[in-house]
Design a protein around this motif. Structure first.
Motif, short mmCIF file in Angstrom:
data_model
loop_
_atom_site.label_atom_id
_atom_site.label_comp_id
_atom_site.label_asym_id
_atom_site.label_seq_id
_atom_site.Cartn_x
_atom_site.Cartn_y
_atom_site.Cartn_z
N GLU A 493 25.40 -8.31 16.52
CA GLU A 493 25.73 -7.46 15.35
C GLU A 493 24.60 -6.50 15.00
OE1 GLU A 493 27.08 -10.31 12.41
OE2 GLU A 493 28.26 -11.21 14.02
N VAL A 494 24.21 -5.72 15.99
CA VAL A 494 23.11 -4.78 15.75
C VAL A 494 23.54 -3.32 15.80
CG1 VAL A 494 21.14 -6.23 16.34
CG2 VAL A 494 22.47 -5.16 18.17
N ILE A 495 24.82 -3.10 15.93
CA ILE A 495 25.32 -1.72 15.85
C ILE A 495 26.67 -1.76 15.14
CG2 ILE A 495 26.24 -1.80 18.24
CD1 ILE A 495 25.66 1.23 18.40
N ASP A 497 30.35 -0.34 13.40
CA ASP A 497 31.50 0.45 13.88
C ASP A 497 31.28 1.94 13.63
OD1 ASP A 497 33.14 -1.46 14.98
OD2 ASP A 497 33.96 -2.05 13.03
N GLU A 498 30.72 2.27 12.45
CA GLU A 498 30.50 3.70 12.12
C GLU A 498 29.50 4.31 13.09
OE1 GLU A 498 29.93 1.32 9.43
OE2 GLU A 498 32.11 1.43 9.31
N GLU A 499 28.44 3.54 13.38
CA GLU A 499 27.44 4.06 14.32
C GLU A 499 28.05 4.26 15.70
OE1 GLU A 499 23.46 2.11 12.21
OE2 GLU A 499 24.66 0.92 13.61
N ILE A 500 28.86 3.30 16.09
CA ILE A 500 29.52 3.40 17.41
C ILE A 500 30.37 4.66 17.46
CG2 ILE A 500 31.33 2.37 18.85
CD1 ILE A 500 30.16 -0.39 18.13
N GLU A 501 31.19 4.86 16.41
CA GLU A 501 32.09 6.02 16.40
C GLU A 501 31.30 7.32 16.45
OE1 GLU A 501 35.32 6.19 17.05
OE2 GLU A 501 34.87 4.06 17.35
N SER A 502 30.22 7.35 15.63
CA SER A 502 29.47 8.61 15.58
C SER A 502 28.78 8.88 16.93
CB SER A 502 28.51 8.57 14.39
OG SER A 502 27.20 8.77 14.77
N ILE A 503 28.27 7.86 17.56
CA ILE A 503 27.61 8.05 18.87
C ILE A 503 28.63 8.46 19.93
CG2 ILE A 503 26.35 6.84 20.72
CD1 ILE A 503 24.92 5.29 18.43
N LYS A 504 29.78 7.80 19.90
CA LYS A 504 30.83 8.15 20.89
C LYS A 504 31.24 9.60 20.72
CE LYS A 504 33.51 3.92 21.59
NZ LYS A 504 34.82 3.34 21.26
N ASN A 505 31.47 9.99 19.44
CA ASN A 505 31.93 11.37 19.19
C ASN A 505 30.92 12.40 19.65
OD1 ASN A 505 34.29 10.48 18.18
ND2 ASN A 505 33.63 10.52 16.04
N LEU A 506 29.66 12.08 19.44
CA LEU A 506 28.62 13.03 19.83
C LEU A 506 28.54 13.15 21.35
CD1 LEU A 506 26.35 14.69 18.43
CD2 LEU A 506 24.80 12.80 18.91
N SER A 507 28.75 12.03 22.02
CA SER A 507 28.54 12.06 23.48
C SER A 507 29.80 12.46 24.25
CB SER A 507 28.04 10.70 23.96
OG SER A 507 28.88 9.70 23.48
N LEU A 508 30.96 12.27 23.61
CA LEU A 508 32.22 12.53 24.35
C LEU A 508 32.27 13.87 25.08
CD1 LEU A 508 35.24 10.98 22.51
CD2 LEU A 508 35.25 11.66 24.89
N PRO A 509 31.96 14.97 24.37
CA PRO A 509 32.05 16.25 25.10
C PRO A 509 31.00 16.42 26.19
CG PRO A 509 31.38 16.60 22.80
CD PRO A 509 31.62 15.14 22.97
N ARG A 510 30.00 15.56 26.19
CA ARG A 510 28.91 15.73 27.17
C ARG A 510 29.05 14.79 28.36
NH1 ARG A 510 23.68 15.38 23.25
NH2 ARG A 510 24.63 16.46 21.49
N LEU A 511 30.01 13.88 28.29
CA LEU A 511 30.11 12.88 29.37
C LEU A 511 30.27 13.54 30.73
CD1 LEU A 511 32.45 10.06 28.00
CD2 LEU A 511 29.98 9.95 28.40
N GLN A 512 29.48 13.10 31.65
CA GLN A 512 29.57 13.60 33.03
C GLN A 512 29.31 12.46 33.99
OE1 GLN A 512 27.17 17.02 33.81
NE2 GLN A 512 28.92 18.31 33.27
N LYS A 623 31.28 -6.44 21.61
CA LYS A 623 31.09 -5.23 20.79
C LYS A 623 30.09 -5.53 19.67
CE LYS A 623 33.74 -1.58 18.58
NZ LYS A 623 35.00 -1.18 18.01
N HIS A 624 29.23 -4.60 19.36
CA HIS A 624 28.20 -4.65 18.30
C HIS A 624 26.93 -5.37 18.74
CE1 HIS A 624 32.09 -4.79 15.87
NE2 HIS A 624 31.65 -3.54 15.77
N ALA A 625 26.93 -5.98 19.95
CA ALA A 625 25.73 -6.71 20.40
C ALA A 625 24.88 -5.81 21.30
CB ALA A 625 26.15 -7.96 21.15
#
Ligand SMILES: O=C(O)CCC(=O)C(=O)O
Ligand SMILES: [Fe+2]
Length: 681
Positions: A493-495, A497-512, A623-625
């Motif tokens: 429990e170190v991350i 749900d909000e942090e996960i969502e924000s990180i995913k959203n930021l990285s989604l357009p950059r995924l390669q 998830k969250h670990a």
């Protein structure tokens, strides 16, 4: 209402004022017909209204298609009234038979819009006979023939346009291909659903249009066939009847024009389909190859039976079965990748399903599937089986163009092999980057089959971490030790749900597509790392900055020389073969990767464990670990016991965010308030 009144009303309704006048002036005679609709094509059966004084009532075709080529039924009702009275027929015979010089009117206008569009004459309608503005009746072959010419030009033009459109389409797709890869990350697959939606909508419209078009053509075909059969019964009698002659000419002029038009419309329909695709994303044949390889990887690692996989069974989960066509596509893809063992397994499945699906119209044939069976046997080195299957193929298809030659070739090869007393086994072209024993351990750990020794497990502890920061006294972190020497920890429990969502959203357009470093120093795609990743920096978002602080608190290490956060997403079958995170070369600057902290940003329904092949340790994503280990020994040398891997995702989507911490800045610190692992001799 008398039939005649009814007729008058219908003429008025259908043909307008001018025709109505013509009708009154006696230019038009007709009969009302009952009709039935077959799809969009109306078939007409005459009912009796035959003016007793008229010998030419049969001139009316009893089987006319009233659908317009553009799909609007211009004449939905049962009226087919253009009948020539004797006097008018004389006119036609005399002179004006082929002339059109005014307004044309008649019963029905299957290609009226086309005539309007392509001719400057104000054509109201068309049909076998037209009535000109000044009331003269003419056969409108001249319209039809000039229109035919135009159609040919038009069809050439259309095919040019179509060719250009297809090229443009391919060009656009190529552009999209250069930077998009879909199969290696589930997150990338979503736009493909939008593509699918658009295809459904476009295809739906296209099929509807085409059905109408085909109905028109089918109806013509039926008329042509029926009339031809009638003619063949007694040719002199048939051709001796002027009505038949007229109708034959009509069929070969006007009707043919309509047929031609409908074929051109078909080309235009295709063009419209292609144009719509420009803005969408499409996977490539590389994606197809990747997805097929992923299936075989899952098969090998999770010991899945090809038959189960083909039937949609994934480790007990009943999913959607594959069809013979699916299996055949996998077969072809694997064959092109020179993976002959798997080609063989999948071609056998394709054959099995092909036989089961005897009620389905397939685009491939049984012979084609057998060809793949034959050649995968051959390339694996089993020439006897290749020969056996070639004989079966010849039995199935005695005219097969290659089978006999292949049999001769295989027989010769077998003889040669016997003489040389050897069998040549061709290997798959894949170069293994890891040893066979590591591969076996990796596979077993992915299946969660290995257990860590009890002398380790009995020493493992769970505890609350409170010491690195005063904040941790208030909210201690749950630490689970999962291995000792090298020490491997899971922080729970170190991350959020909000942090996960924000990180995913930021990285989604950059995924390669994630790259690996080759010996040459070049970073390239590799089959042993199949995922997509993106780098995100702590200056870019508060969530990432917070996470960075948390990593320092969790590990007791400095983030001074840490790399930005690497976000990774794996597609089905996505994996990372056993590897070290540390660099094997001397690392300048910030030093080597001293530690790895990997946040799990998703659970994974099946598969996707992080495994340590030297330790026999499997950690399944929670998830969250976050998973944490040190990559270097106190001497700064890489710890080879940290050889680890990401197992293929069998079901679901795996998201991770990885922080690699480097040596610089750690000089005065100790990780996690625990000792570095002991240096081994
Ligand atoms: O995804 C995993 O479980 C492992 C990933 C990994 O080891 C890496 O990206 O270096
Ligand atoms: Fe790694």
């Amino acid at each position: 209402m008398s039939v005649r009144d009814l007729l008058r009303e219908r003429v008025y309704e259908l043909l307008g004022q001018r025709a109505y006048q013509a009708f009154h002036r006696g230019y038009l005679r007709g009969r009302v017909q009952s009709h039935t609709h077959v799809g969009d094509t109306a078939r007409y059966t005459p009912i009796q209204y035959l003016p007793p004084d008229n010998n030419h009532t049969d001139l009316v075709s009893s089987d006319i298609n009233l659908s317009s080529p553009r799909g609007t039924n211009l004449c939905p009702n049962s009226f087919d009234p253009v009948i020539l009275g004797d006097d008018r027929l004389k006119d036609i015979e005399a002179s004006d038979w082929r002339k059109v010089d005014g307004v044309a009117i008649d019963s029905c206008a299957p290609y009226l819009p086309a005539l309007r569009e392509f001719h400057s004459v104000d054509v109201y309608s068309s049909g076998c006979v037209v009535i000109t503005g000044d009331g003269r009746l003419v056969h409108h072959q001249s319209i039809a023939s000039s229109w035919l010419m135009r159609s040919i030009r038009l069809s050439k033009m259309l095919s040019n346009i179509l060719y250009t459109a297809v090229n443009l389409f391919l060009l656009c797709m190529l552009q999209a291909w250069t930077n998009a890869e879909f199969y290696s990350a589930i997150a990338q697959m979503e736009p493909l659903l939008e593509t699918q939606k658009q295809i459904i909508e476009g295809l739906d419209k296209y099929v509807t249009r085409e059905k109408k078009r085909i109905a028109v053509l089918t109806s013509h075909l039926q008329v042509h066939k029926a009339e031809y059969e009638r003619a063949m019964e007694d040719i002199p009698d048939y051709l001796g009847d002027p009505v038949n002659v007229f109708k034959l000419i009509k069929r070969l002029t006007i009707d043919l024009a309509e047929i031609d038009y409908n074929i051109i419309v078909g080309a235009a329909n295709i063009r419209n389909m292609a144009v719509k695709r420009e803005d969408l994303k499409y996977p490539t044949t590389d994606d197809l190859a990747g997805a097929a390889q992923a299936l075989t990887r899952l098969q090998n690692i999770y010991r899945l039976d090809v038959r189960d996989l083909a039937d949609g069974v994934l480790s007990g989960f009943q999913g959607r079965p594959l069809t013979a066509a699916d299996c055949f596509d996998i077969t072809r893809t694997l064959y092109n990748n020179t993976d002959y063992n798997n080609t063989l397994a999948w071609s056998m499945e394709a054959l099995r399903k092909f036989k089961e699906e005897s009620n389905i119209e397939h685009t491939m044939t049984e012979s084609e599937i057998m060809e793949y069976i034959i050649f995968s046997h051959f390339y694996i080195g089993d020439v006897k089986s290749a020969l056996e299957w070639s004989n079966k193929l010849l039995e199935l298809d005695p005219d097969h163009p290659e089978a006999r030659n292949n049999i001769l070739r295989f027989e010769e090869t077998i003889k040669e092999q016997e003489q040389e007393n050897r069998t040549e086994k061709k290997q798959s072209s894949d170069v293994e980057m890891i040893s066979y024993s590591t591969k076996l351990k990796y596979n077993a750990l992915c299946r969660d089959e290995k257990k860590i020794p009890s002398e380790i497990t009995k020493r493992l502890r769970c505890r609350y971490l409170m010491e690195h920061h005063p904040f941790l006294r208030l909210a201690p972190i749950k630490v689970e030790q999962v291995y000792i020497q090298p020490d491997v920890y899971v922080f729970h429990e170190v991350i959020s749900d909000e942090e996960i969502e924000s990180i995913k959203n930021l990285s989604l357009p950059r995924l390669q597509r994630a790259l690996v470093e080759r010996e040459t120093g070049k970073r390239e795609k590799a089959y042993y790392r199949v995922s997509q990743s993106a780098w995100v920096n702590s200056t870019e978002s508060e969530a990432i900055a917070r996470l960075s602080w948390r990593v320092a608190d969790m590990t007791g290490l400095s983030m001074q020389s840490a790399e930005p956060l690497q976000v990774g997403n794996y597609g089905i079958g996505g994996q990372y073969d056993p590897h070290y995170d540390f660099s094997q070369d001397f690392s300048e600057g910030v030093g080597n990767r001293i530690a790895t902290v990997m946040f799990y940003m998703s659970d994974v329904a099946l598969g996707g464990a992080t495994v340590f092949t030297e330790l026999g340790l499997s950690v399944f994503p929670i998830k969250h670990a976050a998973l944490f280990w040190m990559n270097l020994l106190p001497s700064g040398e890489g710890d080879r016991a940290t050889l680890h891997a990401g197992c293929p995702v069998l079901r679901g989507s795996k998201w991770v965010a990885i922080n690699w911490l480097h040596e610089v800045g750690q000089e005065l610190l100790k990780p996690c308030s625990l000792d570095y692992q002991e240096e081994k001799n």
